[in-house]
Design a protein around this motif. Structure first.
Motif, short mmCIF file in Angstrom:
data_model
loop_
_atom_site.label_atom_id
_atom_site.label_comp_id
_atom_site.label_asym_id
_atom_site.label_seq_id
_atom_site.Cartn_x
_atom_site.Cartn_y
_atom_site.Cartn_z
N ILE A 19 0.83 -1.21 0.00
CA ILE A 19 0.00 0.00 0.00
C ILE A 19 0.87 1.25 0.00
O ILE A 19 0.60 2.22 -0.72
N PRO A 23 0.35 3.08 -3.82
CA PRO A 23 -1.00 3.48 -3.38
C PRO A 23 -2.00 3.59 -4.52
O PRO A 23 -3.16 3.20 -4.36
N ILE A 24 -1.58 4.10 -5.68
CA ILE A 24 -2.50 4.25 -6.81
C ILE A 24 -2.97 2.89 -7.30
O ILE A 24 -4.17 2.66 -7.54
N THR A 25 -2.03 1.95 -7.43
CA THR A 25 -2.38 0.61 -7.87
C THR A 25 -3.32 -0.06 -6.87
O THR A 25 -4.29 -0.73 -7.26
N PHE A 26 -3.06 0.12 -5.57
CA PHE A 26 -3.90 -0.49 -4.55
C PHE A 26 -5.33 0.05 -4.63
O PHE A 26 -6.29 -0.72 -4.56
N VAL A 27 -5.47 1.38 -4.76
CA VAL A 27 -6.81 1.97 -4.86
C VAL A 27 -7.53 1.44 -6.10
O VAL A 27 -8.73 1.13 -6.06
N GLY A 28 -6.80 1.30 -7.22
CA GLY A 28 -7.39 0.77 -8.44
C GLY A 28 -7.89 -0.65 -8.25
O GLY A 28 -9.01 -1.00 -8.68
N LEU A 30 -8.74 -2.00 -5.45
CA LEU A 30 -9.88 -1.91 -4.53
C LEU A 30 -11.15 -1.54 -5.29
O LEU A 30 -12.22 -2.12 -5.06
N PHE A 31 -11.05 -0.58 -6.20
CA PHE A 31 -12.20 -0.19 -7.01
C PHE A 31 -12.72 -1.37 -7.83
O PHE A 31 -13.93 -1.59 -7.95
N SER A 56 -12.78 2.98 -13.59
CA SER A 56 -11.90 3.87 -12.81
C SER A 56 -10.76 3.07 -12.18
O SER A 56 -9.59 3.50 -12.20
N GLY A 57 -11.11 1.90 -11.66
CA GLY A 57 -10.08 1.05 -11.06
C GLY A 57 -9.05 0.60 -12.08
O GLY A 57 -7.85 0.60 -11.81
N LEU A 60 -6.71 3.46 -12.87
CA LEU A 60 -5.76 3.70 -11.78
C LEU A 60 -4.67 2.63 -11.75
O LEU A 60 -3.49 2.94 -11.51
#
Length: 279
Positions: A19, A23-28, A30-31, A56-57, A60
């Motif tokens: 994370i 962080p960007i890859t993790f949020v993607g 997650l989406f 969106s994911g 990201l």
């Protein structure tokens, strides 16, 4: 059960590192996971938010992967951040000593005199409360400090003279032969304030070699200053490093270990006085 207890803490550490690093890859990701939860392939208006979440994911994740590939060489070397002046890294120095140092197993400091860290001229105490760190950190096995020898043998005086001559161009008021003993006295004060059971955790040595790198290290984090042409430390480029295979972190640590093995032990008395022991 023992295997489960070992696995989950390691898994949490790996997940947290992922994370922090991506962080960007993790949020993607997650989406994408949220969009696929209870996914219904029959078209309806309720499907639209899930599709938007999924797209969106995916965007990201792609951005995160491209960014990681662009910084691949820096990632391999373990470079998290670079600044041209030491003062620009102050928040990271604070984080290292006010958070990481309180849970690290190993603390290592290497530098010519480390006056700014242990015996700053503008305050009576070290910049950070190292006695508090050693007493409260139950994980800590050792705190090692390596400085330049303020009283090298006559055969090694040339190196100390060269460093002092270079520093005289930038800081005429500084005298290494006085600065280093002040740092040793500050470390002696830390040592004298520790309970007897913890005194052995603080180990200090001095070396005859010239240091071209100064670093502060807490386990897998390192802040390394690269001296430029004998210039001031606070005007030299600074790297915030994390431990990676064959990265800068390991290279600096190997250099430290070689110098540490040949260095001279500083022996402290309970009242904080010190002397340099010969081999």
């Amino acid at each position: 059960m023992e295997d489960d207890r070992e696995f989950f803490p390691n898994f949490k550490d790996i997940l947290w590192k992922f994370i922090r690093e991506f962080p960007i890859t993790f949020v993607g990701i997650l989406f994408i996971v949220i969009s696929l939860a209870e996914f219904n392939f029959h078209w309806s208006l309720k499907l639209l938010p899930k599709i938007l979440f999924y797209l969106s994911g995916a965007v990201l994740v792609i951005i995160g992967v491209i960014k990681s590939l662009r910084n691949y060489n820096a990632w391999q070397l373990g470079i998290k951040k670079v600044k041209l002046k030491q003062i620009s890294m102050q928040p990271i120095y604070d984080k290292l000593h006010k958070k990481s140092a309180y849970k690290a197993m190993e603390l290592i400091y290497m530098g010519t005199g480390l006056r700014g860290l242990f015996s700053p001229v503008d305050r009576f105490e070290p910049r950070y409360n190292f006695q508090d760190i050693i007493e409260k950190n139950k994980n800590l096995s050792s705190m090692m400090v390596l400085l330049l020898n303020p009283t090298p043998p006559s055969s090694e005086q040339q190196q100390l003279n060269e460093v002092e001559a270079m520093q005289a161009k930038y800081e005429p008021s500084r005298k290494l032969r006085e600065d280093i003993p002040k740092t040793l006295s500050a470390l002696g004060k830390i040592y004298s304030g520790l309970p007897n059971s913890l005194k052995e955790k603080l180990s200090v040595k001095v070396a005859n070699e010239i240091f071209y790198i100064q670093f502060n290290m807490a386990d897998d984090e390192m802040i390394a200053t690269h001296y430029c042409c004998g210039g001031r430390a606070d005007e030299s480029p600074v790297y915030y490093l994390i431990r990676t295979k064959d990265g800068l972190f390991e290279r600096h640590l190997e250099d430290f270990k070689m110098m540490w093995n040949d260095a001279f032990q500083v022996q402290f008395n309970n009242n904080g006085t010190w002397k340099i022991k010969s081999h």
